[in-house]
Structures are given as C-alpha cells and as structure tokens.
Design an enzyme around this catalytic site. Structure first.
Site, PDB file in Angstrom:
ATOM      1  CE  LYS A   1      -9.454   0.742   1.012  1.00 18.54           C
ATOM      2  NZ  LYS A   1      -8.822   1.505   2.055  1.00 18.54           N
TER       3      LYS A   1
ATOM      4  CG  ASP B   1      -2.354  -4.324   4.563  1.00 19.87           C
ATOM      5  OD1 ASP B   1      -3.482  -4.825   4.541  1.00 19.87           O
ATOM      6  OD2 ASP B   1      -2.109  -3.157   4.172  1.00 19.87           O
TER       7      ASP B   1
ATOM      8  CE1 TYR C   1      -3.348   2.749   0.320  1.00 20.76           C
ATOM      9  CE2 TYR C   1      -2.457   3.182   2.498  1.00 20.76           C
ATOM     10  CZ  TYR C   1      -3.272   3.539   1.441  1.00 20.76           C
ATOM     11  OH  TYR C   1      -3.998   4.698   1.503  1.00 20.76           O
TER      12      TYR C   1
HETATM   13  C1  PLP Z   1      -4.038  -2.650   1.471  1.00 20.38           C
HETATM   14  C2  PLP Z   1      -4.292  -1.388   2.240  1.00 20.38           C
HETATM   15  N1  PLP Z   1      -3.679  -1.226   3.418  1.00 20.38           N
HETATM   16  C3  PLP Z   1      -3.885  -0.115   4.156  1.00 20.38           C
HETATM   17  C4  PLP Z   1      -4.702   0.902   3.727  1.00 20.38           C
HETATM   18  C5  PLP Z   1      -4.907   2.125   4.571  1.00 20.38           C
HETATM   19  O1  PLP Z   1      -6.166   2.090   5.155  1.00 20.38           O
HETATM   20  P1  PLP Z   1      -7.042   3.373   5.500  1.00 20.38           P
HETATM   21  O2  PLP Z   1      -7.365   4.067   4.200  1.00 20.38           O
HETATM   22  O3  PLP Z   1      -8.238   2.806   6.186  1.00 20.38           O
HETATM   23  O4  PLP Z   1      -6.208   4.251   6.386  1.00 20.38           O
HETATM   24  C6  PLP Z   1      -5.363   0.773   2.514  1.00 20.38           C
HETATM   25  C7  PLP Z   1      -6.239   1.852   2.026  1.00 20.38           C
HETATM   26  O5  PLP Z   1      -6.432   2.078   0.871  1.00 20.38           O
HETATM   27  C8  PLP Z   1      -5.138  -0.409   1.747  1.00 20.38           C
HETATM   28  O6  PLP Z   1      -5.743  -0.583   0.556  1.00 20.38           O
END
Ligand code: PLP
Length: 387
Positions: free
Chosen positions: A205, A180, A107
């Site tokens: 998500k 993650d 990410y």
């Molecule tokens: C795989 C992944 N990890 C972490 C995040 C970060 O999450 P948040 O947007 O809830 O802060 C996202 C957000 O797009 C993501 O797609």
C-alpha cells in the site's frame, strides 16, 4: 554508507535520502539489485560475509529494512512477501494454546485467518471492540494472552484505537501489542513511540505507493527472542519478497512523505465536501470533528489523518454499487495507498459475513487534483441516484 546521521534528521529526510546510503563499490546513489540466490563460502568453511542463501539473507533487503526501522523508530525491521505473510508470522511465532485478542473491525482476510487456520492450529482467539477499553481489559488473560492485535485507522470504517492505552492494557497482562499501521503510515503515526511492541505494514500500500508490488513488513521495538522467532519463521516458511520487489519498495519509500501528505490533503478535502452531499448519508474519516474517535486520532496522529475514507450512500447497497459503476476517473479496484485513487463497494469484497455496512464505498484518495476527484464521484452519485 555515508556519515548521514538519522538521529539528527527528520523522518522525511530519512525517507527521501533512504538513510543516505550509497553503493560503496560504484559510488552509485541508487542501490544495486542483488539477484544472487547463493553466496560463496570461505575456504575455511565459514561465511564471513554473513550470507549463505537468499531465503535467509538478501542484501537488497538491508536498505529498505533499515529505512523502515528508522522511520518507525524501531530496533529492526523485516520485509516479507506480503502483508499477510508479515502478519501471520507474528501469530505463528506463538505456541498452540496461547491466547490472542484482535479487533472485530480489522483487515478482513487476517480476521478470517485468525478465526479459521489460527484456531485450528491451536491459538485461542477473541475478537473485541477495540474502542471499548473496558472490553479489551476484560478480554485479557494474564500470562496466557500473548498478543493484542490492533489496526488504526481500521478497515473499512477507519475506527481509531487508542494505541497508548491498548499497549498499557496488553503489557500489564504480559502480552505484546502489535499494530497494523498500514493506513496510518509512519508519516502520521509511530505506534512504537506510543508503547506498541510490533508494527506491521502491508507494504503493498502506501510504503510502496504505486500499486505495482505486493510486500509486507514488520518493525520491532526490541531485537529480542520473539523477533528472532519471527525472523526464523520468515526463513522457514519462505515468505520472502523477490529482490526486485525489495528494490522497488525502497524506491517507493523515498517519496513516502510527499505522496501520503498529498493523499491525506485530498482525503480531508473530499471528506469535507461529501459531508454535505445530498446522496451521502455519512462520511467516515478520522479527520472530521464529529467522527467517533476523532479526539484520539488528533492526539496520536501527527500532521494529518491519512488518505483513506469511506462514504455511506443514501441509496443503500444498490446505490453504492451503482455509484461505483459510474466513476470514470476513480479506479474501481480493491487495495489502497497508490498514487491513483481507488474505490470499491467494500462489502462485495468481504463477503456475506462482513460487519461492513452494505451501503459503504471505500475510497483510497490518490494524489490527483482534489476537484477532479470530487467532480467524478459527484457525477457518479447523481447518476446512480437519478433512476
Ligand atoms: C490494513 C491491511 N492490512 C493487511 C493487508 C494485507 O496485506 P497484503 O495484501 O500485502 O498481504 C491489507 C491488504 O489489503 C490491508 O489493507
């Protein structure tokens, strides 16, 4: 509480019944929303309720955290204001001077934070290709490396990490493996069962699933010192979700299994059909037999390969942007994991330094009819390539 025993139930049952908890005071099947920011201290100056102030103790968090801990087979879970708040808490629970290893493909905002803020703060950060276990092994500095971060499948090309092997390598060097698992969800992968120490989700998500809140979560294998440090950081940094978000998240998690199974079935069908499309050069989906990492995915993912896929179009960046511009049913928006299908030209989101191919469109399959989704993207591809 009821006498529902999660150890005797399958995860889909745990999720649908949200552990079977009922509200003891009202006998309500749906939990109440506790909005109080503060709690009464007993006359003898103690807090026997165990709660003093809502930044530290919010009763509305208890059920979603318990459900998530049960779904991930962890000792405990904590929900946060966002996925970023959850992920950064893992790194901030370390000490300046500690070393961490993270994937090159992950990410993008968290990668950027590790390379900027975390380095300035004093963490030593190395990025490696997580599909290369030899590279991971040689990046380890025994005694100094504290966290290995993995993301599987990883944004935006859905690269698969062998989590059991990564856990072994991390732990042999005295580090923990944090994963993650946003794209995999507990429906398809349980990283703790594969040896990981911590699981992270952007609950924004799939866990919530309706594109109507921002939240994050961590689940731990052991309720240990590092977990206590992470929980303390949540109180100190204040990265706590609102009460209503916590309540909505629980509601979303109750339909997690049917939602993500439907999304994954759509993703698999779309991957299959776009694989032979004249304007699609590559389909990136871990469920495809020819996908690099498919064998590992087949081993560590149960019942499916998730709802995320990407396509690389034949017309380069221009073709990808033009295709995205032409969709009518798919929503042209960032994020993923909602019941409605979303797509985006991912490199436009990640900026000029991204390793994301510029001809890539990231697809988050929703739960609509698969043929409607195919037909819409097919007409967009044909239109964009007809000029
Ligand atoms: C795989 C992944 N990890 C972490 C995040 C970060 O999450 P948040 O947007 O809830 O802060 C996202 C957000 O797009 C993501 O797609």
């Amino acid at each position: 509480m009821t006498d529902f025993d999660p150890r005797k139930s399958n995860p889909a049952t745990i999720a649908a019944q949200a552990l079977g908890w009922i509200d003891e005071r009202t006998r309500g099947v749906a939990p109440p929303l506790h909005v109080s920011s503060t709690f009464i201290r007993d006359e003898d100056n103690l807090y026997r309720s165990g709660r003093s102030y809502a930044r530290a103790d919010n009763p509305t968090y208890e059920q979603p955290e318990a459900v998530l801990a049960a779904l991930e087979n962890g000792a405990a879970a904590a929900i946060f204001a966002s996925g970023m708040a959850a992920a950064t808490a893992v790194f901030l629970s370390l000490r300046p001077g500690d070393h961490v290893v993270a994937p090159k493909e992950m990410y993008w905002l968290l990668r950027g934070w590790l390379l900027s803020f975390a380095r300035r703060w004093g963490l030593e950060v190395d990025l490696v290709d997580m599909t290369d276990l030899k590279a991971l092994k040689s990046a380890m500095r025994p005694g100094k490396t504290k966290v290995v971060w993995a993301e599987s499948p990883a944004n935006p090309q859905w690269v698969i990490t062998d989590l059991a092997a990564a856990a072994e390598i991390a732990q042999a060097a005295g580090a923990r493996l944090a994963v993650d698992s946003t794209a995999a969800t507990p429906v398809f992968t349980r990283p703790l069962d594969l040896g990981a120490d911590i699981v992270m989700h952007s609950a924004t998500k799939y866990l919530n699933g309706h594109s109507d809140l921002v939240a994050g979560a961590l689940v731990t294998r052991a309720d240990d010192e590092q977990w206590a440090a992470i929980k303390e950081l949540r109180v100190q940094l204040g990265g706590v979700p609102g009460t209503f978000e916590a309540w909505l998240l629980l509601r979303g998690m109750r339909t997690l299994f049917p939602r993500v199974r439907a999304a994954a079935a759509n993703a698999a069908r779309l991957a299959d059909r776009f694989n032979s499309h004249p304007h699609v050069a590559h389909v990136l989906y871990p469920g495809l037999k020819e996908f690099f990492g498919h064998e590992i995915a087949a081993r560590q993912m149960r019942d499916g390969f998730g709802g995320m896929l990407s396509i690389r179009v034949t017309g380069g960046e221009e073709g990808a942007i033009a295709t995205a511009a032409r969709v009518r049913l798919w929503k042209r928006a960032t994020s993923l994991g909602g019941v409605e299908s979303l797509l985006e030209h991912r490199a436009s989101v990640e900026g000029p330094d991204t390793p994301c191919p510029r001809d890539l469109i990231r697809l988050s399959a929703g739960i609509e009819d698969a043929d409607d989704l195919y037909d819409d993207l097919d007409q967009a591809l044909r239109h964009a390539h007809s000029k």
